[in-house]
Write a protein that holds these residues in place. Structure first.
Motif, mmCIF file in Angstrom:
data_model
loop_
_atom_site.group_PDB
_atom_site.id
_atom_site.type_symbol
_atom_site.label_atom_id
_atom_site.label_comp_id
_atom_site.label_asym_id
_atom_site.label_seq_id
_atom_site.Cartn_x
_atom_site.Cartn_y
_atom_site.Cartn_z
ATOM 1 N N ASN A 1 -41.132 32.633 26.424
ATOM 2 C CA ASN A 1 -39.871 33.116 27.008
ATOM 3 C C ASN A 1 -39.578 32.325 28.273
ATOM 4 N N LEU A 2 -38.523 31.530 28.230
ATOM 5 C CA LEU A 2 -38.185 30.687 29.379
ATOM 6 C C LEU A 2 -37.924 31.519 30.636
ATOM 7 N N SER A 3 -37.500 32.770 30.451
ATOM 8 C CA SER A 3 -37.207 33.635 31.598
ATOM 9 C C SER A 3 -38.475 34.088 32.327
ATOM 10 N N ASP A 4 -39.662 33.852 31.749
ATOM 11 C CA ASP A 4 -40.927 34.199 32.412
ATOM 12 C C ASP A 4 -41.290 33.214 33.518
ATOM 13 N N TRP A 5 -40.565 32.092 33.615
ATOM 14 C CA TRP A 5 -40.922 31.045 34.559
ATOM 15 C C TRP A 5 -40.704 31.480 36.005
ATOM 16 N N SER A 6 -41.620 31.068 36.852
ATOM 17 C CA SER A 6 -41.491 31.199 38.308
ATOM 18 C C SER A 6 -42.344 30.084 38.906
ATOM 19 N N GLU A 7 -42.270 29.895 40.189
ATOM 20 C CA GLU A 7 -43.101 28.860 40.817
ATOM 21 C C GLU A 7 -44.581 29.195 40.645
ATOM 22 N N ASP A 8 -44.923 30.486 40.690
ATOM 23 C CA ASP A 8 -46.319 30.882 40.480
ATOM 24 C C ASP A 8 -46.777 30.537 39.064
ATOM 25 N N VAL A 9 -45.914 30.776 38.093
ATOM 26 C CA VAL A 9 -46.234 30.430 36.699
ATOM 27 C C VAL A 9 -46.402 28.918 36.588
ATOM 28 N N ALA A 10 -45.493 28.172 37.216
ATOM 29 C CA ALA A 10 -45.581 26.704 37.195
ATOM 30 C C ALA A 10 -46.903 26.227 37.786
ATOM 31 N N ASN A 11 -47.302 26.825 38.910
ATOM 32 C CA ASN A 11 -48.567 26.431 39.534
ATOM 33 C C ASN A 11 -49.755 26.728 38.628
ATOM 34 N N GLU A 12 -49.706 27.843 37.924
ATOM 35 C CA GLU A 12 -50.796 28.213 37.010
ATOM 36 C C GLU A 12 -50.865 27.239 35.831
ATOM 37 N N ILE A 13 -49.703 26.892 35.262
ATOM 38 C CA ILE A 13 -49.664 25.917 34.158
ATOM 39 C C ILE A 13 -50.167 24.571 34.664
ATOM 40 N N ALA A 14 -49.718 24.163 35.855
ATOM 41 C CA ALA A 14 -50.133 22.884 36.436
ATOM 42 C C ALA A 14 -51.648 22.835 36.618
ATOM 43 N N LYS A 15 -52.213 23.956 37.077
ATOM 44 C CA LYS A 15 -53.669 24.027 37.242
ATOM 45 C C LYS A 15 -54.367 23.745 35.909
ATOM 46 N N GLY A 16 -53.859 24.355 34.841
ATOM 47 C CA GLY A 16 -54.417 24.141 33.506
ATOM 48 C C GLY A 16 -54.242 22.716 33.011
ATOM 49 N N GLU A 17 -53.257 22.026 33.563
ATOM 50 C CA GLU A 17 -52.984 20.631 33.193
ATOM 51 C C GLU A 17 -53.677 19.646 34.150
#
Length: 110
Positions: free
Chosen positions: A20-36
């Motif tokens: 769900n694109l609406s789940d995105w936030s900067e915190d979500v982005a940081n968490e995904i980035a950490k995984g990447e």
């Protein structure tokens, strides 16, 4: 496979893109980035925010060639080149940056 962000479970597909694109936030982005394995800097955010604006306008995540050209136009030639973008997102500027930006996988990405 969901990711945990601030006590919330955020649903992702098998490749780690948000369901769900609406789940995105900067915190979500940081968490995904950490995984990447990406340490988000101002330059990373510049590309992520550019991608989100691009998606809002065109309703599509750009392929790398389109992304490179568009960034060059908006942010300057020194940032609108593959070398710069691959330094920021080593697993593919379009693919990896779109994932962090909470966008769908760009068309043409394997």
């Amino acid at each position: 496979m969901p990711i945990e962000v601030n006590g919330n479970s955020i649903e992702t597909d098998e490749e780690g893109y948000l369901v769900n694109l609406s789940d995105w936030s900067e915190d979500v982005a940081n968490e995904i980035a950490k995984g990447e394995n990406v340490d988000m800097t101002e330059n990373h955010w510049e590309v992520v925010n550019f991608l989100r604006s691009y998606y809002d306008e065109y309703q599509i995540a750009p392929a790398v060639r389109v992304l490179t050209k568009a960034i060059g136009k908006q942010l300057g030639e020194e940032k609108g080149n593959s070398k710069y973008l691959y330094e920021l997102f080593p697993y593919g500027p379009a693919k990896q940056a779109c994932k962090i930006a909470g966008l769908p996988k760009p068309t043409g990405c394997v």
